[in-house]
Design a protein around this motif. Sequence first.
Motif, short mmCIF file in Angstrom:
data_model
loop_
_atom_site.label_atom_id
_atom_site.label_comp_id
_atom_site.label_asym_id
_atom_site.label_seq_id
_atom_site.Cartn_x
_atom_site.Cartn_y
_atom_site.Cartn_z
N ASN A 67 34.93 34.37 50.12
CA ASN A 67 34.30 35.02 51.25
C ASN A 67 34.62 36.51 51.20
O ASN A 67 35.78 36.89 51.13
N THR A 68 33.60 37.34 51.29
CA THR A 68 33.84 38.77 51.17
C THR A 68 32.78 39.56 51.92
O THR A 68 31.90 39.00 52.56
N THR A 69 32.89 40.90 51.85
CA THR A 69 31.94 41.81 52.49
C THR A 69 31.22 42.61 51.41
O THR A 69 31.67 42.66 50.26
N PRO A 70 30.10 43.28 51.73
CA PRO A 70 29.39 44.05 50.70
C PRO A 70 30.28 45.10 50.04
O PRO A 70 30.19 45.30 48.82
N GLU A 71 31.11 45.77 50.82
CA GLU A 71 31.95 46.83 50.26
C GLU A 71 32.96 46.27 49.26
O GLU A 71 33.16 46.84 48.17
N THR A 72 33.60 45.16 49.61
CA THR A 72 34.60 44.59 48.73
C THR A 72 33.96 44.03 47.46
O THR A 72 34.53 44.12 46.37
N LEU A 73 32.77 43.46 47.57
CA LEU A 73 32.08 42.95 46.38
C LEU A 73 31.86 44.07 45.36
O LEU A 73 32.08 43.88 44.16
N ALA A 74 31.44 45.24 45.85
CA ALA A 74 31.20 46.36 44.93
C ALA A 74 32.48 46.78 44.23
O ALA A 74 32.46 47.17 43.05
N ILE A 75 33.60 46.68 44.92
CA ILE A 75 34.89 47.01 44.31
C ILE A 75 35.27 45.95 43.28
O ILE A 75 35.74 46.26 42.17
N LEU A 76 35.05 44.67 43.61
CA LEU A 76 35.40 43.58 42.69
C LEU A 76 34.62 43.68 41.38
O LEU A 76 35.12 43.30 40.32
N LEU A 77 33.38 44.18 41.45
CA LEU A 77 32.57 44.31 40.24
C LEU A 77 33.17 45.31 39.26
O LEU A 77 32.83 45.31 38.08
N ASN A 78 34.04 46.19 39.74
CA ASN A 78 34.70 47.16 38.88
C ASN A 78 36.20 46.89 38.72
O ASN A 78 36.91 47.70 38.15
N SER A 79 36.67 45.76 39.24
CA SER A 79 38.07 45.40 39.09
C SER A 79 38.31 44.89 37.67
O SER A 79 37.71 43.89 37.26
N PRO A 80 39.15 45.56 36.88
CA PRO A 80 39.27 45.20 35.46
C PRO A 80 39.56 43.73 35.20
O PRO A 80 39.06 43.16 34.24
N LYS A 81 40.37 43.11 36.07
CA LYS A 81 40.73 41.71 35.85
C LYS A 81 39.85 40.75 36.63
O LYS A 81 39.37 39.75 36.10
N PHE A 82 39.62 41.06 37.92
CA PHE A 82 38.95 40.07 38.75
C PHE A 82 37.46 39.95 38.43
O PHE A 82 36.87 38.89 38.66
N LYS A 83 36.85 40.99 37.90
CA LYS A 83 35.41 40.90 37.63
C LYS A 83 35.09 39.77 36.66
O LYS A 83 34.01 39.17 36.71
N GLN A 84 36.06 39.43 35.78
CA GLN A 84 35.84 38.32 34.87
C GLN A 84 35.74 36.99 35.62
O GLN A 84 35.08 36.05 35.16
N LYS A 85 36.40 36.92 36.77
CA LYS A 85 36.35 35.71 37.58
C LYS A 85 34.97 35.51 38.22
O LYS A 85 34.68 34.42 38.73
N LEU A 86 34.16 36.55 38.23
CA LEU A 86 32.83 36.46 38.84
C LEU A 86 31.76 36.04 37.83
O LEU A 86 30.61 35.81 38.22
N GLU A 87 32.11 35.95 36.56
CA GLU A 87 31.11 35.61 35.55
C GLU A 87 30.59 34.17 35.71
O GLU A 87 29.56 33.82 35.16
N SER A 88 31.31 33.35 36.47
CA SER A 88 30.93 31.95 36.66
C SER A 88 30.15 31.71 37.96
O SER A 88 29.81 30.56 38.27
N VAL A 89 29.87 32.77 38.72
CA VAL A 89 29.21 32.59 40.02
C VAL A 89 27.84 31.95 39.84
O VAL A 89 27.02 32.40 39.02
#
Length: 924
Positions: free
Chosen positions: A169-191
């Motif tokens: 669960n997140t907000t638009p602002e945090t999602l944009a940050i996660l897309l550039n998070s060096p480690k966590f963005k890999q966790k989004l590849e399975s969405v």
Amino acid sequence: MGARDLLARGDFDFDADSVEVDDAAVLESLEPEVREWWVEQFGEYVPDNGGLFTPPQKEAIPLINEGTNALVASPTGSGKTLSAFTAILNELFRREREWDEGLDNSVYCLYVSPLKSLANDIHRNLEVPLSGIAEKMDGDPSVRHAIRHGDTDDAARRKMLEETPHILNTTPETLAILLNSPKFKQKLESVEYVVVDEIHSLADGKRGTHLALSLERLENMVESSPTRIGCSATVEPLSDIADFLVGCERSDDGADGDAREVTVRDREIVDTRFVREFDIELQCPTDDLIDTPRDVVNERFYDQLHGLIQDHTNTLVFTNTRSGAERVLHNLRERFAAYDEDNSGCHHGSLSKEARQSIEADLKDGSLDVVTTSTSLELGIDMPHIDLVVQVGSPKSVASLLQRVGRAGHQLGQTVAGRVVALDRDELVECAVMLKKAEEGFVDRVFVPEEAYDVAAQHVYGMAINDVRPEREVRETLRRAYPYRNFSDDQFETLFRYLTSDYEGLEDKNVYAKIWRDENDPPDGEYHYPEFDVGEPLIGKRGKLARVIYMTNIGTIPDSFTCDVFTRGDNEWVGDLDESYLDTLEKGDVFVLGGQNFEFQYRRGSKVYADRTSARPTVPSWFSERLPLSYDLGRSILEFQGDLLERFEKRGKPAVRVWLREFPLDENSVRAIARMFDEQIRYAGPESVSTDRRLAVEVELDRDEYERHYYVHSNYGRKFNDGLSRVVAYRCANAANTNVSVAVADHGFTISMPLNRKVDVAEILRDVDPGEVRSDLRAALDGTELLQRYFRINATRSLMILKRYKGYEKSASEQQVSSEMLLGFAEGLEDFAVIEETYREIIEDKLAVSAIEDVLADVQSGDVTVTQHRVDTPTPRAFGLATLMASDVVLAEDESAVLQEFHDRVLDDIGGEYQDAGGASAVE
């Protein structure tokens, strides 16, 4: 096991074989454990619901099961969000049971909400199905969920890397940050699923634009295109919002980069917006809001409100301002012993997070008899015990009315009960039309901002930071987002020129390049990237601190501040003003502060300089606080006035009252509306009333103040009137060679000038070419406070001004000082993206230029006529406009006195009599 078998096993007050179950197929599409849990939770509602699922659930669950993108439009409390999660949870639990290794340690579903409180509430509500279904599977919940937003601490963030939530669960602002998070963005590849809740509240602003681009960047990362589900209670047009949700696919056509076919991704719309029963009514404390003393009106209002609260379990009271919410609660506690801190409360954005959360918890458990609020509880938490919503004053749009009233009766099968209380004559008409339209299923349109340079700059920067990439990929990603579907190659050049700082002298102003842009070198060149063809245009980041700058400065919600007001002569501090109030102020405008009148001179950063004056106020004190009337509702009011005039002309006042009783109005409201239009017609004739076919202008010669006032009855809402009044005032000032004053309201605007100057405002309105409106507005905005503020906001959004840099945080007032130093330079640059976006946002989003162009086109074609007539005193429909310009209006009591004087003059002219429903004569 089938639906009836499961129902027969439950402990319900009905015979399982006798009730209708029209959605057994939906239940049987679910996993056995999910079926069992669902029947246990919702089986009791089967007789009322015709099945086990609500209407949005019946349609949405099969679509999501099939992986179909869907917009689910349904009232608050109808189970639309659960419809999305049911299909997703069902699939995740199935995989967890059937896959040998279970679910991966990564994110499968993103839930995006506009509010942290809404994300928190959904997070808590997910616990129920997760634990309930897991229990049926004889285990602990194996499907994990977590919340991630700006308040999430470092320890929780680290834990998410080790044990990643399957539902985030997140907000638009945090999602944009996660897309550039060096480690966590890999966790989004399975969405595989993206749920966007309350999508209507995002789509009409730049937060939605920001999210649309984030979702397209996510598309570039994932293994397969995620299923997108949007949820909204009140939104129109559904097709546009569905397109906004899913985005576009584009195909290039030949060498011309602008020649493309836009294809919206496949999607379905679940339209069950009007499946709940409504019990709504407009109430007025009196049938005469002018001559009834204000203290009497207030006493009757609070007596009515107290009675409503006592007749219901939990009541939510909406006002249109935070101060209004505080005032209503204070007066309830002062007047009635029934209310204290234990059973009543107030909720709005200015309160501390702890205070808001305490009220929210009490609302959830039903321990408060009444809560007053402004807008902060329109969206968000589930309040199952609220059985009445009272709206004080007009909520300004049907969508807002439905959103607020929909907070009542939040359980399946309950009727939505709402009472709207009008305390102002202009709002009486507004609310009458609004409630009727709500009953008819009308919803105001949402307008999606188009092609914003500032948000595009953030995301292009973010993409460049993540990796060197082909320029064509950047273009394709932006153009897949619905707001940028028509972004031209010329616009891309403007954007890239800003991001590469390709302007002489720009770096001297400490505005540096964000990206580099070049062709890929040959293998023996200095900059060769072997994964790309030689000569392919590439982009990449500039600067060692690029990622830090991006992560700490992105977002679209502007910072705001209050401005200290000083007198020029002696530099005395006299109070402060919210900076948004300055949007309407120009040199020479008069405002009220602390009961005194001040003439605005100029602003420097966060300081306003003014002179004391005895001149009348030209800008009302409430201007920046109130919500603007929606354009669509304004048009509906004009249609209503046309219908009302026809009935007056054909059958007179009795027929009008009979017709008005078909609306959801109490008798006071019926009599007050009929009386106002009767007086208007008798005083100035039917042609003095604006309709959908006529725009009426009245001219008053105010010899006491030596001024000429033009009242333009353009009932299209304050955004429209703010824009049109600037065009008309600009032309009036040029034509009369004098300074003019402007006052703007939802139902029209006023132009004032010295009595010895004269223009034909009606002729100006007839002559304005719709094609010239944008250029006129651009000229009229030059040098205004509005332009300065929005330039600062857009310069900050575009990362031209950094809010945070090397550990220092620049306040909004400091940002304003920086922007004032940059504005003049930036305006001298050709096609500078930040300047272009500043004008675009003001003219298109804030001043409703498209609507103005449409109305003026109707004037030019003759579909709308413009009439102008002289009056000795303002007509009843102009009373509200006239009080904005009245010299002695400072307090509410002053406004009442001025209104009464206007009313007395009108009644003196028409004979002072009004025929009531029984035919008796009454002096008003």
